[in-house]
Design an enzyme around this catalytic site. Structure first.
Site, mmCIF file in Angstrom:
data_model
loop_
_atom_site.group_PDB
_atom_site.id
_atom_site.type_symbol
_atom_site.label_atom_id
_atom_site.label_comp_id
_atom_site.label_asym_id
_atom_site.label_seq_id
_atom_site.Cartn_x
_atom_site.Cartn_y
_atom_site.Cartn_z
ATOM 1 N N GLY A 279 51.874 20.964 82.744
ATOM 2 C CA GLY A 279 53.283 21.088 83.092
ATOM 3 C C GLY A 279 54.130 21.659 81.975
ATOM 4 C CG ASP B 279 62.731 21.488 80.491
ATOM 5 O OD1 ASP B 279 61.628 21.087 80.057
ATOM 6 O OD2 ASP B 279 63.822 21.163 79.970
ATOM 7 N N GLY B 280 59.254 22.257 81.385
ATOM 8 C CA GLY B 280 58.145 22.832 80.649
ATOM 9 C C GLY B 280 58.410 23.049 79.164
ATOM 10 C CG ASP C 93 46.959 13.015 82.962
ATOM 11 O OD1 ASP C 93 46.905 11.797 83.207
ATOM 12 O OD2 ASP C 93 47.973 13.551 82.491
ATOM 13 C CG ASN C 94 47.295 12.078 78.633
ATOM 14 O OD1 ASN C 94 47.517 13.232 78.964
ATOM 15 N ND2 ASN C 94 48.227 11.148 78.652
#
Length: 521
Positions: free
Chosen positions: A102, A134-135, A269-270
């Site tokens: 993301g 917003d990345g 996901d980590n």
């Protein structure tokens, strides 16, 4: 600036066919092409000289305009196509569906000295996986990631690395503690690097969707490029692959426990498929020795990812990866055997690690009790973990109990509390420890050398990172560089840096950024 580009990930794995950068569910694909956001006034603040050397970059190249533009996302390196990876994950124990990169954009893969490096920008703009965000990233979190990944490498902990830290020149709106007090902060971009950024979640998302074809393609790719020593992909190789992932993950978490590191957000996901520490968000190092401590305010109620639970969370995460790989192996028993192996191996590896921390080089059955008694007595009064284990190395076989306690006194936050029952606990433990040391044939000097090689003198305490952040916010980056250099040699005495061998100051006890951290970046 020349790189030996080897984009195996994008060449060999299926891409999202849609080119638009819109939030969406991506299926039957491992990544989406995406272009980093151009920034208004990029400025490189720091470059890891060691990482630059690993990539074959010269001093002239890292100070060039091209370096600045490529590693702030303002220029796409020739013959490359940046991309964001698709993955899912369990967050705090619950399946969250599609997550993905993301706020990370992979630039390219390069090979130097027969080593593969994937280079990735964190904070370079939105991707199809950004959901409502917003990345972007801010200077605060970027300094923490940059310093910590390099510090962990020098501690001997498997980790992703960092190449550069830069300001974007843009302002980014963030609500640090998620309490409705949003404010603008300086935008920043970190270039991080690793052999691969593949996570457990890359495999989970495909399994969750029943996409066995793409799952097999990804697992085969992973084995071919990152576990080639296991042989050609097959059901047997998939089991061997899972076992090695378990081994590497176990080694990683043992290192975390050794140095007192708390990741803070061990979602699947980590979790790196290579057993690397990945995604430095609300992490921290133990100050007082507390198995129940987590630096993540989001996890403050349930403390799922507290220090003492990290090894068991790695196991839980491995269970989730096993569920994904089951679709290819189609047998539960070999996967269950690997999970049982982890459970059997952990106590052995943990005990071996603790023996090394205590300077015990032989093995005795009573060592388990010595370790568990120490873990109990360390909690009786606030005792700094890093300082305690470092000072333990100066205790000799000839010391009296009284002398031994005096030698580690600096580790106590409130020495006046070492009275009555607490003092008796300490005296009993030290008597047992001194008795146990009589069984060792290693000289005091050799013992000290060996203990100092596993018990760091300097770690990146949150208050230290916060001081560097506060200075950097004012445009002063000298402390950032001072800490970067200090943490290159965490096991050395460094007499000129003795001020950093100190307990957390009282002002930092409850300060945001020092004791309380969120996932906000």
């Amino acid at each position: 600036m020349k790189f030996n580009i080897q984009n195996t990930f994008t060449k060999e794995l299926p891409a999202d066919p849609i080119q638009e950068n819109t939030r969406r569910q991506i299926t039957e694909a491992c990544f989406s092409y995406v272009t980093p956001k151009k920034t208004s006034n990029p400025k490189v603040l720091h470059v890891s000289d060691e990482m630059a050397k690993e990539l074959g970059l010269s001093e002239e190249e890292i100070t060039s305009e091209e370096f600045k533009n490529v590693f702030t996302g303002n220029k796409v390196y020739s013959n490359t196509q940046p991309y964001a990876m698709c993955y899912g994950g369990h967050q705090f124990g619950h399946w969250a569906g599609q997550l993905g990169d993301g706020r990370a954009i992979n630039l390219f893969e390069t090979v130097h000295n027969n080593k593969n490096w994937a280079l990735q920008l964190k904070g370079a703009g939105e991707t199809p996986y950004s959901r409502t965000a917003d990345g972007l990233a801010v200077l605060r979190s970027s300094i923490r990631e940059y310093l910590c990944s390099e510090a962990m490498h020098h501690l001997g902990v498997p980790t992703t690395r960092a190449l550069s830290l830069a300001l974007s020149g843009d302002q980014v709106l963030r609500d640090v503690m998620y309490n409705g007090n949003a404010a603008y902060e300086k935008g920043a971009i970190v270039c991080r690097t690793a052999e691969s950024f593949l996570r457990f979640g890359n495999y989970q998302i495909l399994a969750a969707r029943g996409d066995v074809k793409t799952l097999k393609t990804l697992v085969d790719y992973t084995i071919t490029h990152h576990f080639s020593h296991l042989g050609k992909p097959s059901k047997e190789t998939y089991v061997s692959f899972f076992k090695e992932v378990a081994d590497r993950s176990l080694d990683m978490v043992i290192h975390w426990q050794r140095v007192g590191f708390v990741h803070g957000v061990m979602n699947t996901d980590n979790m790196s498929i290579l057993g690397l520490t990945i995604d430095y968000g609300p992490y921290g190092w133990l100050e007082g020795y507390d198995h129940g401590w987590t630096p993540n305010t989001t996890d403050n109620t349930h403390k799922r990812y507290r220090y003492g639970s990290q090894p068991e969370i790695v196991l839980w995460n491995l269970y989730q990866l096993a569920n994904a790989l089951y679709l290819l192996i189609e047998e539960a028993k070999p996967l269950e055997a690997v999970l049982e192996y982890y459970q059997e191996k952990f106590p052995e590896k943990y005990m071996q690690m603790m023996r090394e921390k205590l300077g015990l080089f032989s093995s005795k059955e009573s060592d388990g009790k010595l370790v568990s008694d120490l873990e109990e007595v360390l909690k009786k009064t606030e005792t700094d973990m890093t300082i305690f284990f470092r000072l333990l190395a100066v205790i000799s076989k000839e010391d009296t109990v009284e002398n031994a306690i005096k030698k580690i006194e600096k580790a106590f936050y409130t020495p006046s509390e070492i009275v009555d029952e607490v003092k008796l606990f300490w005296e009993t433990w030290f008597q047992n420890y001194l008795d146990r040391m009589q069984n060792e044939t290693v000289s005091d000097e050799d013992k000290k050398t060996k203990m100092n090689a596993v018990n760091p003198k300097y770690v990146l305490r949150n208050y230290m990172a916060q001081l560097a952040i506060d200075d950097a916010d004012k445009g002063n980056y000298s402390l950032l560089n001072e800490l970067y250099l200090l943490l290159k040699n965490p096991y050395d005495e460094q007499p000129e840096n003795e001020k950093w061998f100190a307990k957390r100051p009282e002002w930092a006890r409850n300060k945001v950024g020092c004791s309380m951290l969120s996932c906000s970046s």
